[in-house]
Design an enzyme around this catalytic site. Structure first.
Site, mmCIF file in Angstrom:
data_model
loop_
_atom_site.group_PDB
_atom_site.id
_atom_site.type_symbol
_atom_site.label_atom_id
_atom_site.label_comp_id
_atom_site.label_asym_id
_atom_site.label_seq_id
_atom_site.Cartn_x
_atom_site.Cartn_y
_atom_site.Cartn_z
ATOM 1 N N GLY A 50 6.048 16.612 -35.713
ATOM 2 C CA GLY A 50 5.470 15.571 -34.854
ATOM 3 C C GLY A 50 6.321 14.318 -34.834
ATOM 4 O O GLY A 50 6.898 13.926 -35.849
ATOM 5 N N GLU A 73 4.456 9.252 -34.186
ATOM 6 C CA GLU A 73 4.292 8.095 -35.062
ATOM 7 C C GLU A 73 5.537 7.784 -35.883
ATOM 8 O O GLU A 73 5.589 6.785 -36.598
ATOM 9 C CB GLU A 73 3.072 8.331 -35.968
ATOM 10 C CG GLU A 73 1.804 8.273 -35.138
ATOM 11 C CD GLU A 73 0.608 8.946 -35.780
ATOM 12 O OE1 GLU A 73 -0.200 8.229 -36.360
ATOM 13 O OE2 GLU A 73 0.468 10.180 -35.683
ATOM 14 N N PHE A 88 -3.575 5.646 -29.596
ATOM 15 C CA PHE A 88 -2.946 5.190 -30.839
ATOM 16 C C PHE A 88 -3.901 5.225 -32.025
ATOM 17 O O PHE A 88 -3.718 4.517 -33.002
ATOM 18 C CB PHE A 88 -2.368 3.777 -30.655
ATOM 19 C CG PHE A 88 -1.674 3.582 -29.336
ATOM 20 C CD1 PHE A 88 -0.523 4.288 -29.041
ATOM 21 C CD2 PHE A 88 -2.185 2.730 -28.379
ATOM 22 C CE1 PHE A 88 0.115 4.141 -27.822
ATOM 23 C CE2 PHE A 88 -1.553 2.577 -27.145
ATOM 24 C CZ PHE A 88 -0.394 3.276 -26.867
ATOM 25 N N ILE A 109 13.258 19.805 -30.928
ATOM 26 C CA ILE A 109 12.795 18.834 -29.929
ATOM 27 C C ILE A 109 12.503 19.595 -28.633
ATOM 28 O O ILE A 109 13.395 20.181 -28.029
ATOM 29 C CB ILE A 109 13.857 17.738 -29.691
ATOM 30 C CG1 ILE A 109 14.170 16.984 -30.999
ATOM 31 C CG2 ILE A 109 13.388 16.773 -28.596
ATOM 32 C CD1 ILE A 109 13.022 16.225 -31.608
ATOM 33 N N ASN A 158 11.230 18.508 -25.703
ATOM 34 C CA ASN A 158 11.568 17.838 -24.439
ATOM 35 C C ASN A 158 12.262 16.531 -24.818
ATOM 36 O O ASN A 158 11.637 15.612 -25.343
ATOM 37 C CB ASN A 158 10.292 17.572 -23.636
ATOM 38 C CG ASN A 158 10.571 16.890 -22.299
ATOM 39 O OD1 ASN A 158 11.479 16.064 -22.179
ATOM 40 N ND2 ASN A 158 9.792 17.241 -21.293
ATOM 41 N N THR A 190 10.711 13.175 -23.133
ATOM 42 C CA THR A 190 9.446 12.639 -23.660
ATOM 43 C C THR A 190 9.591 12.273 -25.134
ATOM 44 O O THR A 190 9.006 11.296 -25.591
ATOM 45 C CB THR A 190 8.286 13.638 -23.466
ATOM 46 O OG1 THR A 190 8.615 14.868 -24.102
ATOM 47 C CG2 THR A 190 8.004 13.882 -21.999
HETATM 48 MO MO1 MOS Z 1 -2.924 8.501 -34.432
HETATM 49 S S1 MOS Z 1 -3.144 6.762 -35.505
HETATM 50 O O1 MOS Z 1 -2.844 9.657 -35.598
HETATM 51 O O2 MOS Z 1 -4.184 8.616 -33.366
#
Ligand code: MOS
Length: 748
Positions: free
Chosen positions: A712, A715, A233, A639, A641, A644
Site C-alpha cells: 500500500g 499513506e 483520509f 506498482i 499504475n 495514480t
Molecule cells: Mo486511513 S487514516 O487508513 O483512512
C-alpha cells in the site's frame, strides 16, 4: 505471479470529476426529501438543563426539532473500541450529558436546507457547565496493555551505558483535522423495513453491518451507497452519530432526510488526529552502531474510548538494536474520540524517530544516511522474522543521487542563498503492508465486455481504474472494456479503504476472480469437442493475458472460447485472504468488523519503505521557512499504475510539508474548543508552498505480501517528511525544532 502492469492509465472518471459531473453521496436526492441540520453544544463538559425549541419550531419551513427528549428510533452501534463500527462509544443526544464541545444537541428538519440551518441556530440550550480540558495532561497518562503492545528486548540501560552518544529528547505533535473537500453527509430513506443510506464511506459493508445490527434488521435490508468519495483520509471510516441520527429522524418522520454537516461541525462530529508526546532515547557507539532504542509514546484520547494508534510498533521495526524498549501510553481529555488520519501513528512517531536519528548523527559527526545504513536490517528487530522485502537503503541511494545530497556542506549554517539560510535534511518513510480479506465478482461476455463488482471504495485514489486495469490485463481486454462497480454494500464484501489496503487486498480478489473465470471456461472447453482445448485435463490450462493455454502449444483466447460456450459469458468470484493472516481477519470482516491484519506474520514482516530529502530555506531576517525541494524514492512492491501511485506519493509528501509547516488545530483552552474550524484558518499548503517535488518509484519484487506483489502507498508519502524538514532546519540554522508545526515564531 502476475505480470507487472507498469502502466500510466489516467483515471477514467477524471474528466467527470473536474467538470462537476460526478455525483457524490449528497447529490442523490430521493423524492420528498427533507433537510436536516445539527445544533451543537457551546460547552465542552456538563449537562443540558433545558432546551427551548419553540423559536426554532416556529421558523418558516421548519418541520420538526429533535433533542434527547423526543428523538425516537435512534439506535447506536457499538463503538470501534468495543468491536463495532461506531466512531465513538459515547453517543450524543441519548441523555443530557455533554462530553465535548460541538457535540450534537438537536437535529432540526425543514423543507429546505436554509430553513434547517436557521432553525438550528434558534435552538436555545441552558447548560450546567463543568470543568473541561482540551489538552491531555501527559502526567496523567496510563499504559495501554495488551499482547504485543509494549516490548522489552535486552536492557536499554545497559545499552546506553555502552554508548558513545545518546539522544534523549521529547517531541510533540498537535491536533489535526482531515478536512476532505467533500463534506460529511448522510441521506436516509426508509421503505418499510428496508433502509437506503447515501453517505460518503470508507467502509460500506461495515456500515451496513453496524446499521443492521443496531436496528435488528437483516443486513440485506440495508443498502449503503457511496459511489465516489471526495477525500476521506480516515474521517469517513466509521459510523458517526450524524448518520445514525439521520436514519432515526427519517424513520420518525416517514420521509427521506438529508443532512450535510457544516465545515465547522466537521471539526467536532467525527474524528481527528490526536495530539501526541514522543519520548525517545537512542544510543550508539562511536562507529554508529545502535546500542539502545527506547520510545515512549503518549497519545491523546477521549474520556470514553482508548484510541490505539501505536507509533512505537512502527519505530521499533526500523533499525537493528540489541536493546529495545517501547511503551504505548494514553492520556484523556475532553474531546470527541480521535480516530485515524492519514498515517495515523507513523506521521507523529517518525517525526520523532527520524529527528532523533539525525540528532545522533550530528553527535557522532556521521552522515545521517550512513548512520541509517549502519543500522539497516533485513530482520524485524523485535519480531525476529525477515522482512518480506526491504529496500530502504536502495531508496536512500536513489533519492540522495537525484537530490544531490553529496553537495551538502556538512557544517551547520554553511550553505546560504542570498538572504536565505539553506539546509538539507533527510528521513525514512515507511508504512506497514496490511492486508484484508476481500471478494470480487467478474462477468465476462464474448462481446468483449467485462464487469467487475466489489464493495471496495475509491476515496479519490484511482481504485476504480486500478481494479479495471487488473481485470483488463488478466482477461486480455482494453481497459475501457471493463466496467467496475464499487461503493455499494450490496456488492461482494471488501474491506474498508483504510490502512492503505485496497489495491493489495481487493486487487488480489479481482485477480483471483479473473483466474477463476478462466478456469471455469477451461473446464467447459476441455469437455467440448472441436476446440484447441478439447480433451485436455482442465487443471493444466492457465489464463495468461486473456489467452487460455494448454500444457502443449494449445491456446485459444478467452473471448473466442466464450463464443463457443452455450451462454457466451462467464461469471466468477474471487476470494482473497492472506494465508498467514486469514482466519482472524476473515472473521472480523464478515461480521461487519474491520478485518485489516498484518504487517507481521509468523514468517515475515511486511512494510513499504522510502527516503525523503528536503531542501529548506530560512529567511535570515523574517525567519520565513520554505521547502523549495522535496525528493522521495519509494519501494513498495509492484506498482500497478505509475500515474495514480505517483499522485498518491506526491500527495502524501505535500501533506507532509503541511504537517511540518502549516497544519495545526488551534484550541481555546478556557472553553476546551477547537478554534480554527474552517479551511480559511486551518492552514494547509497551497500551490505557492509547493515547488519541486520529485517522486521516484523503485522496482521491488515481493511474492509474499499478496498475489499481486503490491504494498500500500496511500499513506507512505507523508511519513518522515516533517523530520526531513526539521533536520534541514537544523542544518541551516543549528536550531532543533521538536514540536509541530514549525512557524516563524519558533525561529530565534
Ligand atoms: Mo486511513 S487514516 O487508513 O483512512
Amino acid at each position: 505471479m502476475a505480470a507487472t502492469l507498469d502502466t500510466r492509465v489516467t483515471r477514467y472518471e477524471a474528466p467527470s470529476k473536474v467538470t462537476g459531473g460526478t455525483r457524490y453521496a449528497a447529490d442523490y436526492m430521493p423524492s420528498g426529501m427533507l433537510h436536516g441540520a445539527l445544533a451543537t453544544s457551546s460547552i465542552a463538559v456538563g449537562e443540558v438543563v433545558s432546551i427551548d425549541t419553540s423559536t426554532a419550531e416556529s421558523e418558516p419551513g421548519v418541520i420538526a426539532v429533535f433533542t434527547h427528549e423526543n428523538i425516537a428510533d435512534y439506535k447506536q452501534p457499538k463503538g470501534f473500541y468495543q468491536g463495532g463500527p461506531g466512531t465513538a462509544s459515547f453517543w450524543p443526544m441519548t441523555s443530557t450529558s455533554i462530553r465535548y464541545a460541538g457535540q450534537p444537541v438537536a437535529y432540526v428538519v425543514a423543507e429546505n436546507a436554509a430553513a434547517a440551518r436557521r432553525g438550528a441556530a434558534l435552538v436555545s440550550v441552558k447548560y450546567e457547565t463543568g470543568d473541561a480540558s482540551i489538552h491531555m495532561d501527559p502526567e496523567s497518562s496510563f499504559l495501554l496493555e495488551s499482547e504485543g503492545m509494549n516490548v522489552t528486548k535486552g536492557d536499554v540501560a545497559a545499552g546506553i551505558a555502552q554508548a558513545t552518544a545518546v539522544v534523549d529528547e521529547t517531541w510533540t505533535t498537535p491536533f489535526q483535522h482531515h478536512n476532505p473537500m467533500e463534506m460529511f453527509a448522510a441521506t436516509a430513506e426508509w421503505n418499510g423495513e428496508r433502509l437506503t443510506v447515501w453517505t460518503p464511506s470508507q467502509s460500506v459493508r461495515t456500515a451496513r453491518g453496524g446499521v443492521a445490527m443496531a436496528y435488528d434488521i437483516a443486513e440485506t435490508a440495508v443498502e449503503i451507497i457511496s459511489p465516489f468519495v471526495g477525500g476521506a483520509f480516515g474521517s469517513k471510516a466509521g459510523l458517526p452519530p450524524y448518520t445514525m441520527l439521520t436514519i432515526a429522524v427519517a424513520k420518525s418522520l416517514g420521509a427521506p432526510v438529508r443532512l450535510i454537516v457544516t465545515r465547522p461541525q466537521m471539526f467536532t462530529v467525527a474524528s481527528f488526529r490526536p495530539e501526541s508526546v514522543q519520548k525517545i532515547r537512542l544510543a550508539a557507539t562511536a562507529d554508529g552502531q545502535f546500542t539502545a532504542f527506547e520510545h515512549i509514546e503518549i497519545g491523546q484520547t477521549s474520556q470514553f474510548d482508548p484510541v490505539v494508534n501505536p507509533g512505537t510498533h512502527m519505530t521499533r521495526a526500523m533499525y537493528a538494536s540489541p536493546n529495545i524498549y517501547t511503551e504505548q501510553r494514553l492520556a484523556r481529555s475532553d474531546t470527541n474520540t480521535p480516530g485515524f488520519m492519514r498515517a495515523p501513528n507513523e506521521m507523529q512517531s517518525f517525526f520523532a524517530l527520524e529527528s532523533a536519528v539525525d540528532e545522533l548523527a550530528w553527535k557522532l559527526d556521521m552522515d545521517p544516511v550512513e548512520l541509517r545504513r549502519k543500522n539497516d536490517t533485513q530482520r524485524h528487530p523485535v519480531a525476529d522474522v525477515p522482512f518480506s522485502s526491504r529496500s530502504l537503503m536502495e531508496c536512500y541511494d536513489a533519492a540522495a543521487a537525484s537530490f544531490g545530497w553529496s553537495e551538502r556542506e556538512s557544517k551547520v549554517g554553511s550553505m546560504v542563498d542570498g538572504d536565505w539560510l539553506v539546509g538539507y535534511g533527510c528521513a525514512t518513510a515507511t508504512y506497514p503492508t496490511a492486508v484484508a480479506p476481500s471478494e470480487a465478482r467478474v462477468r465476462v461476455q464474448s462481446s468483449g465486455h467485462a464487469l467487475v463488482e466489489l464493495a471496495a471504495h475509491d476515496v479519490g485514489t484511482g481504485a476504480y481504474t486500478i481494479m479495471g486495469q487488473i481485470a483488463a490485463q488478466r482477461l486480455g481486454l482494453p481497459v475501457g472494456a471493463v466496467d467496475v462497480a464499487m461503493g455499494n454494500s450490496n456488492l461482494p464484501v471488501a474491506p474498508l479503504a483504510g490502512g492503505s489496503v485496497t489495491s493489495a487486498s481487493s486487487g488480489s480478489a479481482v485477480h483471483l476472480a479473473c483466474m477463476n473465470a478462466g478456469a471455469d471456461i477451461a473446464r467447459t472447453l476441455t469437455q467440448m469437442d472441436g476446440n484447441p482445448l478439447s480433451g485436455l485435463d482442465h487443471s493444466t490450462v492457465t489464463l495468461v493475458d486473456g489467452v487460455l493455454q494448454g500444457p502443449g502449444n494449445e491456446s485459444i483466447s478467452l473471448l473466442e472460447a466464450l463464443k463457443l460456450t452455450p451462454r457466451g459469458e462467464v461469471t466468477a468470484e474471487g476470494r482473497y485472504a492472506h494465508p498467514d493472516l486469514s482466519s482472524q481477519a476473515l472473521r472480523a470482516t464478515y461480521k461487519g468488523g474491520y478485518g485489516v491484519a498484518g504487517p507481521v506474520t509468523d514468517k515475515h514482516a511486511m512494510f513499504a519503505f522510502g527516503a525523503e530529502f528536503a531542501e529548506v530555506h530560512i529567511h535570515r531576517w523574517t525567519k520565513e521557512i520554505r521547502v523549495p525541494r522535496l525528493h522521495g524514492a519509494f519501494a513498495a512492491g509492484n506498482i500497478l499504475n505509475r500515474k495514480t501511485a505517483h499522485s498518491q506519493l506526491m500527495g502524501g509528501m505535500v501533506w507532509g510539508i503541511g504537517s511540518a509547516l502549516h497544519e495545526h488545530t488551534l484550541v481555546d483552552t478556557e472553553r476546551a474548543r477547537f478554534l480554527n474550524s474552517n479551511i480559511a484558518e486551518y492552514l494547509i499548503p497551497v500551490n505557492a508552498d509547493i515547488r519541486d517535488i520529485k517522486v521516484e518509484m523503485l522496482d521491488e519484487h515481493d511474492d509474499y505480501v499478496n498475489p499481486l506483489g503490491v504494498k500500500g502507498i496511500g499513506e507512505l508519502g507523508i511519513v518522515g517528511t516533517a523530520a526531513a524538514i526539521a533536520n534541514g532546519i537544523y542544518h541551516a540554522t543549528g536550531q532543533r525544532l521538536r514540536s509541530l508545526p514549525f512557524t516563524i515564531a519558533d525561529m530565534v
